[in-house]
Design a protein around this motif. Structure first.
Motif, PDB file in Angstrom:
ATOM      1  N   ILE A  84       0.859  -1.189   0.000  1.00  7.78           N
ATOM      2  CA  ILE A  84       0.000   0.000   0.000  1.00  7.78           C
ATOM      3  C   ILE A  84       0.895   1.239   0.000  1.00  7.78           C
ATOM      4  O   ILE A  84       1.640   1.485   0.957  1.00  7.78           O
ATOM      5  N   ASP A  85       0.813   2.007  -1.083  1.00  4.34           N
ATOM      6  CA  ASP A  85       1.592   3.253  -1.183  1.00  4.34           C
ATOM      7  C   ASP A  85       0.941   4.310  -0.289  1.00  4.34           C
ATOM      8  O   ASP A  85      -0.264   4.569  -0.386  1.00  4.34           O
ATOM      9  N   ARG A  86       1.749   4.943   0.511  1.00 10.48           N
ATOM     10  CA  ARG A  86       1.224   5.894   1.501  1.00 10.48           C
ATOM     11  C   ARG A  86       0.808   7.228   0.895  1.00 10.48           C
ATOM     12  O   ARG A  86       0.122   8.040   1.548  1.00 10.48           O
ATOM     13  N   ASP A  87       1.280   7.535  -0.312  1.00 13.11           N
ATOM     14  CA  ASP A  87       0.977   8.844  -0.927  1.00 13.11           C
ATOM     15  C   ASP A  87       1.535   9.961  -0.023  1.00 13.11           C
ATOM     16  O   ASP A  87       2.746   9.970   0.246  1.00 13.11           O
ATOM     17  N   GLU A  88       0.678  10.880   0.456  1.00 16.30           N
ATOM     18  CA  GLU A  88       1.126  11.952   1.346  1.00 16.30           C
ATOM     19  C   GLU A  88       0.776  11.680   2.810  1.00 16.30           C
ATOM     20  O   GLU A  88       0.925  12.563   3.654  1.00 16.30           O
ATOM     21  N   ALA A  89       0.303  10.495   3.101  1.00 13.04           N
ATOM     22  CA  ALA A  89      -0.241  10.209   4.428  1.00 13.04           C
ATOM     23  C   ALA A  89       0.833  10.221   5.499  1.00 13.04           C
ATOM     24  O   ALA A  89       1.963   9.754   5.279  1.00 13.04           O
ATOM     25  N   ASN A  90       0.458  10.781   6.652  1.00 15.97           N
ATOM     26  CA  ASN A  90       1.257  10.653   7.871  1.00 15.97           C
ATOM     27  C   ASN A  90       0.703   9.564   8.793  1.00 15.97           C
ATOM     28  O   ASN A  90       1.409   9.085   9.680  1.00 15.97           O
ATOM     29  N   ARG A  91      -0.540   9.211   8.539  1.00 16.43           N
ATOM     30  CA  ARG A  91      -1.216   8.206   9.368  1.00 16.43           C
ATOM     31  C   ARG A  91      -2.251   7.499   8.504  1.00 16.43           C
ATOM     32  O   ARG A  91      -3.016   8.150   7.786  1.00 16.43           O
ATOM     33  N   LEU A  92      -2.259   6.162   8.568  1.00 20.87           N
ATOM     34  CA  LEU A  92      -3.225   5.376   7.819  1.00 20.87           C
ATOM     35  C   LEU A  92      -4.401   5.018   8.714  1.00 20.87           C
ATOM     36  O   LEU A  92      -4.220   4.675   9.885  1.00 20.87           O
ATOM     37  N   THR A  93      -5.576   5.084   8.131  1.00 18.35           N
ATOM     38  CA  THR A  93      -6.796   4.640   8.820  1.00 18.35           C
ATOM     39  C   THR A  93      -7.260   3.346   8.152  1.00 18.35           C
ATOM     40  O   THR A  93      -7.560   3.340   6.949  1.00 18.35           O
ATOM     41  N   ILE A  94      -7.297   2.271   8.943  1.00 17.18           N
ATOM     42  CA  ILE A  94      -7.676   0.951   8.434  1.00 17.18           C
ATOM     43  C   ILE A  94      -9.079   0.645   8.946  1.00 17.18           C
ATOM     44  O   ILE A  94      -9.308   0.578  10.150  1.00 17.18           O
ATOM     45  N   LYS A  95     -10.010   0.479   8.012  1.00 19.70           N
ATOM     46  CA  LYS A  95     -11.394   0.180   8.368  1.00 19.70           C
ATOM     47  C   LYS A  95     -11.695  -1.274   7.970  1.00 19.70           C
ATOM     48  O   LYS A  95     -11.532  -1.645   6.803  1.00 19.70           O
ATOM     49  N   LEU A  96     -12.123  -2.056   8.969  1.00 19.41           N
ATOM     50  CA  LEU A  96     -12.413  -3.466   8.749  1.00 19.41           C
ATOM     51  C   LEU A  96     -13.897  -3.734   8.946  1.00 19.41           C
ATOM     52  O   LEU A  96     -14.529  -3.206   9.869  1.00 19.41           O
ATOM     53  N   GLU A  97     -14.428  -4.556   8.056  1.00 19.45           N
ATOM     54  CA  GLU A  97     -15.780  -5.078   8.216  1.00 19.45           C
ATOM     55  C   GLU A  97     -15.645  -6.617   8.204  1.00 19.45           C
ATOM     56  O   GLU A  97     -15.171  -7.181   7.211  1.00 19.45           O
ATOM     57  N   TYR A  98     -16.028  -7.257   9.287  1.00 21.67           N
ATOM     58  CA  TYR A  98     -15.755  -8.676   9.427  1.00 21.67           C
ATOM     59  C   TYR A  98     -16.858  -9.353  10.231  1.00 21.67           C
ATOM     60  O   TYR A  98     -17.664  -8.687  10.877  1.00 21.67           O
ATOM     61  N   THR A  99     -16.831 -10.708  10.195  1.00 14.59           N
ATOM     62  CA  THR A  99     -17.683 -11.526  11.054  1.00 14.59           C
ATOM     63  C   THR A  99     -16.788 -12.469  11.854  1.00 14.59           C
ATOM     64  O   THR A  99     -15.720 -12.885  11.362  1.00 14.59           O
ATOM     65  N   ILE A 100     -17.192 -12.794  13.037  1.00 11.85           N
ATOM     66  CA  ILE A 100     -16.474 -13.734  13.890  1.00 11.85           C
ATOM     67  C   ILE A 100     -17.501 -14.465  14.761  1.00 11.85           C
ATOM     68  O   ILE A 100     -18.395 -13.833  15.341  1.00 11.85           O
TER      69      ILE A 100
END
Length: 624
Positions: A83-99
């Motif tokens: 995943i290329d960060r581009d100009e990001a200083n912080r990545l936001t990871i959003k997960l949608e899952y079942t468990i």
């Protein structure tokens, strides 16, 4: 309506910030083939697998799932693409899952967990040979476990039922994970690790937050990524929009949520303001050029453009001032708000009032129908000579306003000035009965005099001075006037100067004319006046003799007529008139003699009358 929508969108971006997507698993519809590896006691662990998944809306994409609960100590790894960060200083990871909960599994289970781990690896490049799936090669980010607050009903799947889902549909959970990035790294790898849970990764989205490009108080701030930590404020320098400026650089702070934090400065000139010729538009957040015929001279955001003053016009847009139209000017060129005025006409009746070897006096008539407080005159030397007798360029000599009636100009000369005034004993006699003014003067030395100038004016009217030039060597002059009321009603002041080989002398002190009715009252205080006195007496004596002669002639003529008439009456009564008539008729030659005598007497009278209208003096004469 369209403008309102644009403004509303801009405000929403300002409040919520901008989220730029870097990775979204729901966009992939074919085989993903992500890197994965399974470890455990069983040699044939299923590990992470992928299948198609869809919603009621018709969208279908590929998802990964794992459910190795029948194996002891499972260790399943799933690595996403770089995943290329581009100009990001912080990545936001959003997960949608079942468990699935462990208590819901039917039958015998050997290993069951309700969590899984998220790890990452920052990198400067795409690895050709990625590191092995070992805990020591990756950085731990978070253990993901569902909570009651995150649960919601699962969407209906279009995929066939999987073995791990069981007979009942599990709950779907959503979570966000923030990943701070180090400076200088190009991007990161995300890794999911399962150790005995029954998990389906429905969607994985990676993005970062931006403070959008925004204009505030005419300062433009570019889009700026939020800070690496949730408490960071990223300082950003702004730039004034076109046609505006400020003394200092505008500053704003980008917050974590993508909103700008602006600091309003109270110091003058610290904020961006529109330049002269442009006015501030709050709706468009920019400086707009003034239209033709209007101007704006100040550096400010207050007010709109002003209409050009009278007799001025701006031909182009964005004018700082309105120049005067042809034929008009401003008194003060720095006061651009003042109206333009027509050029005043040239001075009228410009003349030299006084000139000598050291100075020149000019005079002119004031300008009519013009504000005298606004008029100024300027005299320029069209041909100036320096001390080396070399011509110089045109040079301004003086300037003055319209209240000035006379201008004194000093002229540099090499001529020597006389040490003393050579004129003395200036005297003026005003004869009422003769309607004349006689002036005389004396010289202090025998220097040759080429000419004189007499300056005179009524005593109560000094501004009506006249100058008379005399090109004569005599020491007196007589003023005459055909209107006796002029001399009789005024007392005159006289000044005199002479031109010699040294130039013009100074004027004598003003002398007031002495009013006298007869030369008998003429004073003889000094011997220097004798010559003038004798001349005046001679003039008056000739005038008196001439008058007496006329009276005697008239009386003699009247007596002759009376005597003739008397003789005629006596002769008629005595009867001798017939004898006289006969006698006269017999003497034609004598009658001719009488007629000739009459014509001679008439001619003599006419000649006498003509000469009586002329009076001369040894100096000269001039009318007042």
């Amino acid at each position: 309506m369209i403008r309102s929508l644009i403004i509303l969108t801009f405000l929403v971006q300002t409040l919520l910030g901008v989220e730029k997507s870097l990775f979204d698993s729901t966009r992939f519809h074919g085989e993903l083939n992500w890197d994965k590896r399974a470890f455990g006691d069983s040699l044939e662990l299923p590990g992470w697998k992928e299948q198609s998944f869809g919603r009621k809306s018709g969208d279908v994409w590929r998802v990964h799932f794992v459910c190795d609960i029948a194996s002891a100590n499972p260790n399943n790894w799933l690595r996403l693409p770089f995943i290329d960060r581009d100009e990001a200083n912080r990545l936001t990871i959003k997960l949608e899952y079942t468990i699935r909960e462990c208590k819901r599994y039917p039958g015998e289970i050997r290993s069951c967990k309700e969590t899984f781990q998220l790890l990452y690896l920052e990198s400067d490049e795409l690895y050709a040979n990625l590191p092995s799936f070992d805990e020591s090669n990756y950085n731990y980010l978070k253990t993901i476990a569902p909570s009651s607050e995150q649960s919601r009903s699962a969407p209906t799947s279009t995929a066939p039922a999987s073995a791990h889902l069981g007979s009942s549909a599990p709950n779907v959970f959503q979570t966000e994970v923030e990943l701070p990035l180090r400076a200088g790294k190009r991007g990161a790898y995300l890794v999911f690790r399962d150790q005995g849970a029954c998990v389906s990764l429905l969607s994985i989205k990676v993005s970062y937050t931006l403070c959008p490009a925004q204009i505030n108080n005419l300062a433009w701030f570019p889009k700026t990524p939020s800070g690496a930590n949730l408490t960071d404020l990223v300082q950003k320098s702004g730039k004034c929009v076109p046609n505006s400026e400020s003394k200092s650089t505008p500053i704003a702070y980008c917050q974590t949520n993508g909103n700008w934090f602006f600091i309003e400065s109270k110091e003058p000139g610290s904020n961006c303001v529109c330049r002269p010729g442009f006015f501030y538009s709050s709706q468009q957040e920019q400086c707009i050029a003034c239209p033709q015929g209007k101007y704006k001279s100040e550096l400010s955001n207050q007010g709109e453009c002003f209409t050009c003053p009278d007799y001025s016009y701006s031909k182009s847009i964005g004018s700082e001032y309105c120049p005067c139209i042809e034929g008009y000017f401003r008194i003060d060129s720095t006061n651009i708000t003042s109206p333009c005025l027509p050029y005043p006409p040239e001075p009228k009746n410009l003349s030299v009032y006084y000139i000598d070897q050291t100075s020149i006096k000019l005079k002119w008539n004031p300008i009519d129908n013009y504000d005298k407080n606004l008029v100024q005159y300027k005299l320029e030397c069209s041909k100036c000579i320096d001390s080396n007798d070399q011509p110089k360029s045109q040079k301004s000599i003086f300037s003055c306003d319209d209240r000035t009636k006379t201008v004194n100009i000093l002229v540099k000369t090499t001529d020597a000035l006389p040490i003393d005034n050579i004129l003395t004993n200036l005297t003026a006699y005003q004869f009422i009965n003769m309607n004349q003014i006689f002036i005389s003067w004396s010289l202090t030395d025998a220097s040759p005099v080429f000419s004189y100038q007499i300056r005179y004016f009524p005593k109560d009217q000094p501004h009506q001075a006249n100058i008379l030039a005399l090109n004569q060597p005599s020491l007196n002059f007589t003023f005459k006037n055909s209107n006796p009321t002029i001399i009789q009603s005024n007392v005159y002041i006289f000044e005199l100067r002479a031109r010699t080989t040294h130039g013009w002398s100074a004027y004598t002190k003003p002398v007031e004319s002495l009013t006298i009715s007869s030369t008998s009252n003429l004073p003889q205080s000094t011997s220097q006046h004798y010559q003038s006195y004798d001349q005046l007496r001679s003039i008056e004596n000739r005038s008196e003799s001439f008058t007496v002669y006329i009276l005697i002639s008239v009386l003699s003529f009247l007596c002759f007529i009376v005597l003739g008439l008397t003789l005629l009456v006596v002769l008629t009564r005595s009867g001798r008139i017939k004898f006289l008539s006969a006698y006269l008729s017999k003497q034609p030659s004598d009658s001719d003699s009488i007629e000739y005598a009459k014509r001679t007497a008439q001619l003599g009278y006419n000649h006498f009358a003509a000469s009586s209208g002329t009076t001369s003096s040894s100096g000269g004469s001039s009318p007042l």
